[in-house]
Scaffold this motif. Structure first.
Motif, PDB file in Angstrom:
ATOM      1  N   ARG A  10       0.662  -1.215   0.019  1.00  0.00           N
ATOM      2  CA  ARG A  10       0.031   0.162   0.140  1.00  0.00           C
ATOM      3  C   ARG A  10       0.786   1.208   0.057  1.00  0.00           C
ATOM      4  NH1 ARG A  10      -0.616  -2.039   4.803  1.00  0.00           N
ATOM      5  NH2 ARG A  10      -2.494  -3.023   4.157  1.00  0.00           N
ATOM      6  N   MET A  14       0.731   5.768  -1.280  1.00  0.00           N
ATOM      7  CA  MET A  14       0.919   6.892  -0.279  1.00  0.00           C
ATOM      8  C   MET A  14       1.965   7.890  -0.613  1.00  0.00           C
ATOM      9  SD  MET A  14       0.643   4.175   2.877  1.00  0.00           S
ATOM     10  CE  MET A  14       1.448   5.117   4.089  1.00  0.00           C
ATOM     11  N   GLY A 264      -8.264  -0.719  17.539  1.00  0.00           N
ATOM     12  CA  GLY A 264      -6.789  -0.997  17.070  1.00  0.00           C
ATOM     13  C   GLY A 264      -6.167   0.097  16.489  1.00  0.00           C
ATOM     14  N   SER A 265      -6.630   1.132  16.399  1.00  0.00           N
ATOM     15  CA  SER A 265      -5.806   2.331  15.486  1.00  0.00           C
ATOM     16  C   SER A 265      -5.033   3.207  16.640  1.00  0.00           C
ATOM     17  CB  SER A 265      -6.764   3.072  14.542  1.00  0.00           C
ATOM     18  OG  SER A 265      -6.987   2.425  13.278  1.00  0.00           O
TER      19      SER A 265
ATOM     20  N   SER B 101       0.163   9.030  18.473  1.00  0.00           N
ATOM     21  CA  SER B 101      -0.834   9.273  19.278  1.00  0.00           C
ATOM     22  C   SER B 101      -1.179   7.916  20.284  1.00  0.00           C
ATOM     23  CB  SER B 101      -2.302   9.387  18.541  1.00  0.00           C
ATOM     24  OG  SER B 101      -1.865  10.808  17.771  1.00  0.00           O
ATOM     25  N   GLN B 104      -0.627   2.366  20.866  1.00  0.00           N
ATOM     26  CA  GLN B 104      -1.600   1.934  19.785  1.00  0.00           C
ATOM     27  C   GLN B 104      -1.533   2.302  18.352  1.00  0.00           C
ATOM     28  OE1 GLN B 104      -3.555  -0.915  20.983  1.00  0.00           O
ATOM     29  NE2 GLN B 104      -4.015  -1.208  18.711  1.00  0.00           N
ATOM     30  N   SER B 105      -1.241   3.807  18.363  1.00  0.00           N
ATOM     31  CA  SER B 105      -1.307   4.307  16.987  1.00  0.00           C
ATOM     32  C   SER B 105       0.043   3.928  16.439  1.00  0.00           C
ATOM     33  CB  SER B 105      -1.310   5.823  17.235  1.00  0.00           C
ATOM     34  OG  SER B 105      -1.467   6.414  15.972  1.00  0.00           O
ATOM     35  N   ASP B 108      -0.089   0.772  15.045  1.00  0.00           N
ATOM     36  CA  ASP B 108      -1.287   0.756  13.628  1.00  0.00           C
ATOM     37  C   ASP B 108      -0.421   1.343  12.476  1.00  0.00           C
ATOM     38  OD1 ASP B 108      -3.714   0.914  12.120  1.00  0.00           O
ATOM     39  OD2 ASP B 108      -3.252   3.132  12.154  1.00  0.00           O
ATOM     40  N   SER B 111       2.357  -1.109  11.269  1.00  0.00           N
ATOM     41  CA  SER B 111       1.365  -1.955  10.368  1.00  0.00           C
ATOM     42  C   SER B 111       1.124  -1.595   8.934  1.00  0.00           C
ATOM     43  CB  SER B 111       0.133  -2.529  11.204  1.00  0.00           C
ATOM     44  OG  SER B 111       0.449  -2.988  12.389  1.00  0.00           O
ATOM     45  N   LYS B 112       0.779  -0.444   8.903  1.00  0.00           N
ATOM     46  CA  LYS B 112       0.220   0.299   7.757  1.00  0.00           C
ATOM     47  C   LYS B 112       1.491   0.344   6.661  1.00  0.00           C
ATOM     48  CE  LYS B 112      -3.051   4.118   6.515  1.00  0.00           C
ATOM     49  NZ  LYS B 112      -3.884   5.232   7.528  1.00  0.00           N
ATOM     50  N   VAL B 113       2.525   0.529   7.246  1.00  0.00           N
ATOM     51  CA  VAL B 113       3.670   0.817   6.352  1.00  0.00           C
ATOM     52  C   VAL B 113       4.387  -0.582   6.000  1.00  0.00           C
ATOM     53  CG1 VAL B 113       6.145   1.742   6.268  1.00  0.00           C
ATOM     54  CG2 VAL B 113       4.160   3.166   7.118  1.00  0.00           C
ATOM     55  N   LEU B 114       4.240  -1.428   6.839  1.00  0.00           N
ATOM     56  CA  LEU B 114       5.155  -2.760   6.495  1.00  0.00           C
ATOM     57  C   LEU B 114       4.232  -4.065   6.047  1.00  0.00           C
ATOM     58  CD1 LEU B 114       7.510  -2.719   9.652  1.00  0.00           C
ATOM     59  CD2 LEU B 114       7.968  -2.138   7.054  1.00  0.00           C
ATOM     60  N   ILE B 115       3.031  -4.107   6.538  1.00  0.00           N
ATOM     61  CA  ILE B 115       2.287  -5.356   6.103  1.00  0.00           C
ATOM     62  C   ILE B 115       1.436  -5.490   4.889  1.00  0.00           C
ATOM     63  CG2 ILE B 115       0.667  -7.117   7.241  1.00  0.00           C
ATOM     64  CD1 ILE B 115       1.094  -5.900   9.957  1.00  0.00           C
ATOM     65  N   SER B 133      -4.435  -6.500  17.816  1.00  0.00           N
ATOM     66  CA  SER B 133      -5.643  -5.657  17.305  1.00  0.00           C
ATOM     67  C   SER B 133      -5.110  -4.985  16.175  1.00  0.00           C
ATOM     68  CB  SER B 133      -6.352  -5.074  18.756  1.00  0.00           C
ATOM     69  OG  SER B 133      -7.108  -4.058  18.008  1.00  0.00           O
ATOM     70  N   ALA B 134      -4.069  -4.175  16.679  1.00  0.00           N
ATOM     71  CA  ALA B 134      -3.326  -3.294  15.360  1.00  0.00           C
ATOM     72  C   ALA B 134      -2.887  -4.066  14.270  1.00  0.00           C
ATOM     73  CB  ALA B 134      -2.368  -2.677  15.924  1.00  0.00           C
ATOM     74  N   ALA B 137      -5.810  -5.717  11.410  1.00  0.00           N
ATOM     75  CA  ALA B 137      -6.733  -4.835  10.329  1.00  0.00           C
ATOM     76  C   ALA B 137      -5.770  -4.972   9.065  1.00  0.00           C
ATOM     77  CB  ALA B 137      -6.905  -3.326  10.891  1.00  0.00           C
ATOM     78  N   TYR B 138      -4.565  -5.303   8.879  1.00  0.00           N
ATOM     79  CA  TYR B 138      -3.663  -5.331   7.860  1.00  0.00           C
ATOM     80  C   TYR B 138      -3.513  -6.761   7.390  1.00  0.00           C
ATOM     81  CZ  TYR B 138      -3.346  -0.643   9.238  1.00  0.00           C
ATOM     82  OH  TYR B 138      -3.677   0.832   9.532  1.00  0.00           O
ATOM     83  N   ALA B 261       2.739   7.999   6.436  1.00  0.00           N
ATOM     84  CA  ALA B 261       1.597   7.292   6.725  1.00  0.00           C
ATOM     85  C   ALA B 261       0.698   7.908   7.961  1.00  0.00           C
ATOM     86  CB  ALA B 261       1.758   5.809   7.411  1.00  0.00           C
ATOM     87  N   SER B 265      -3.299   9.417   8.586  1.00  0.00           N
ATOM     88  CA  SER B 265      -4.152   8.664   9.550  1.00  0.00           C
ATOM     89  C   SER B 265      -4.443   9.703  10.483  1.00  0.00           C
ATOM     90  CB  SER B 265      -3.131   7.631  10.351  1.00  0.00           C
ATOM     91  OG  SER B 265      -3.291   6.482   9.511  1.00  0.00           O
TER      92      SER B 265
END
Lengths: 398, 398
Positions: A10, A14, A264-265, B101, B104-105, B108, B111-115, B133-134, B137-138, B261, B265
């Motif tokens: 992804r 970005m 989760g976020s 933040s 947890q953030s 997140d 995860s967004k950048v790597l998974i 939990s974080a 979602a990915y 990212a 977010s």
């Protein structure tokens, strides 16, 4: 280690916000900025926030500093249940209302819950950059819906809904960023009908509607189709953007999913700021302070509209917003506002070329966004005069 | 509208945190909770925060309430550049350090950048729920690495790295949640070697290391392999969790991607809280206040260890943490701690059954997590006594 080899698929979608590069220019000494999209610092009720912080610590004690519910700090949600109906939002209750960490986080979580890669989102063109930045990480495709001076054209939207599956529509119907345009009442009702007829979701992003300087308030589209609209707003323009407090009313099953995604976020939004905002609403401070913000911005908008009428060369047109923070200027076909931008910066005035508000930068080459909230009426006048002179010179050079 | 038809594919992998259901039970009158995972409210420096808020508004004025840089509030980043090296973290500079933040953030955004969906993450079993939990979602897959009383077993990790492609390893090496276990120095060095040898990333999550009640501080793994470790920590346990302030040092190119990212977010982390934390560090308040937190928690841990030794029936073993907030208890094979949980709640004591800390709930059926930070030493003693009696009765019934 080559980090590039480790990145998720992804990240291809970005990219850094280009306006951030432009905003670096704004920091140069002597530069007049019509580029920013931020509230005037003198609009922040610092003394109220100081007092409210003390009140918060007295009233809530450690609860204002503790982990809290994902859905939001209950006193803030209660205060919003009183406030939001005064802005025309319906179905505001504990099952539909979530607090998020600014509108940006609201848009991120909506995307997380709704977008499967390849899904299509219908947007205005031009559209709010931050929203596209939130959506991109979830790899959607986009379809642009034609707009005019009254916002998105319902006939164009219907044409798209007839022929394509749309995951959701994204709109800023009131004082849009970047154009300052407002969707007319008639169009709001028609869009609501289309949502229901085609059973499609709308993300109604409404950061600016409280900043109305003239004309009559319009109801949110959400009022006409609450089962099909996710209504998002924020404290950024009416209290403080630095507190990062967004609020969102969505159909209950979706509100529940947004809360699960938020766990989760970021688990929950910061408690102290939520508590300050709760007392800001509950104590009537917003009602007292909002007129101050409006009194600050209204003459800046008036000055900009007057200066544009006085100075701009032939061939330029612009929006006539009744509120918000932005105005949209279009030059004659063939004008390249990237070139004009460079010339203006050399003369001490910055703005944002319009192309950056289109998701592929290929449109709006002759357009620009002007912000009027950051400088005094006199400076607005001076800046527009310089812009007009530079535009005149650029057109002659062409 | 059927919201279920509109959800993204990833929502199949997202679910509500089961411990939240358990934590609802905790709210019942008279219930003694060893279930929570939160700091004691009396550990919060409320008066310091009150004073610092005033100082922040005096020193930074509207900048404390304005939009700010995505990477973090500069005075806080500067203060962390002084503080983090005292905790053994290396390479802390403006190119590697981001404020997020809350942890947890941070998780997140990592995860967004790597998974990419289908990537494999290596985790301890049991592991921190919030991280799973974080990640979920990915849409990753997981592989569990065997652990013992000294944390993750390097030989087990190497076996996995030899045979599988791992996107990253996730570890809480110090006073782990849920077990309270700490990875030994020797293992830290060995894990660092493996990271370099197999060129794999580690997410080192370190919320608890400042809460050490006995023994010697250990360096973070990041110190031994800074190019392969993303080090994450938080103000939640040393100032206030409600402020939602996490900080993260990552290899510079990855830190840059995390900031990109984060733009999409939540734009940036709330400024006011960052400014309070900056002055909390810069003014030496953490140095003054941390001993108070330790003095509060140390006797609670001691009371729990004493009570376990005094009361627990044969067949139970438990971890002996030197810090943090949790202790891990294992009963004899065949014990079902879900059943024990129901019995204990009926007698007024709550904990979290261990199975919920495994990503598939199939392991750890005879284990449980005990928190010792929320109740006084005397109440800890009483609660463990009830737990022990209930366990005895449950075993006899079996």
């Amino acid at each position: 280690m080559r980090i590039e080899d480790k990145l998720s698929a992804r990240t291809q979608f970005m990219h850094a916000n280009v306006t951030r590069e432009i905003l670096k220019v704004v920091g140069q000494p002597g530069m007049i900025s019509l580029a920013g999209g931020i509230p005037a610092p003198e609009s922040f009720p610092i003394d109220i926030i100081r007092d409210l912080t003390n009140e918060v610590l007295d009233e809530f004690g450690p609860a204002a500093l503790q982990y809290d519910q994902t859905e939001g700090f209950t006193p803030l949600r209660m205060a919003l249940m009183d406030y939001m109906p005064t802005r025309g939002v319906v179905n505001v209750n504990l099952d539909t209302l979530n607090i998020f960490s600014g509108s940006q986080s609201t848009l991120d979580l909506i995307s997380k819950v709704l977008i499967t890669p390849g899904d299509t989102i219908a947007i205005e063109a031009p559209s709010y950059l931050g929203a596209i930045s939130a959506f991109n990480a979830y790899q959607p495709t986009y379809v642009s819906i034609a707009t005019d001076e009254n916002g998105m054209i319902p006939e164009a939207l219907e044409e798209t809904l007839k022929t394509q599956t749309i995951k959701f529509i994204y709109l800023v119907p009131t004082f849009q960023n970047p154009t300052g345009r407002t969707l007319s009442l008639e169009r709001r009702k028609r869009v609501a009908e289309l949502l229901q007829q085609y059973d499609v979701l709308l993300v109604e992003d409404d950061p600016y509607s409280a900043l109305r300087y003239s004309g009559e308030a319009l109801p949110p589209i959400q009022q006409f189709a609450p089962d099909h609209v996710i209504y998002s707003s924020t404290f950024s323009k009416i209290l403080s953007p630095g507190l990062r407090l967004g609020f969102c009313v969505a159909p209950a099953p979706l509100a529940r999913w947004l809360a699960i995604a938020k766990q989760g976020s970021d688990l929950h939004t910061q408690t102290l700021g939520q508590a300050i905002a709760a007392l800001y609403l509950r104590g009537g401070y917003l009602t007292d302070h909002l007129p101050n913000i409006i009194a600050l911005y209204r003459p800046r908008l008036e000055s900009m509209l007057n200066a544009l009428a006085n100075y701009m060369p032939e061939g330029f047109t612009w929006s006539h917003p009744e509120g918000g923070m932005f105005l949209w200027l279009a030059g004659p076909e063939g004008l390249d506002t990237d070139v004009l931008y460079q010339e203006c910066v050399a003369r001490g005035v910055a703005f944002v070329p319009g192309r950056y508000f289109y998701y592929d930068y290929s449109q709006g080459l002759n357009t620009m966004r002007l912000n009027f909230t950051m400088v005094s009426p006199a400076v607005v006048d001076k800046a527009v005069k310089i812009l007009a002179e530079t535009a005149q010179d650029t057109l002659i050079t062409d």
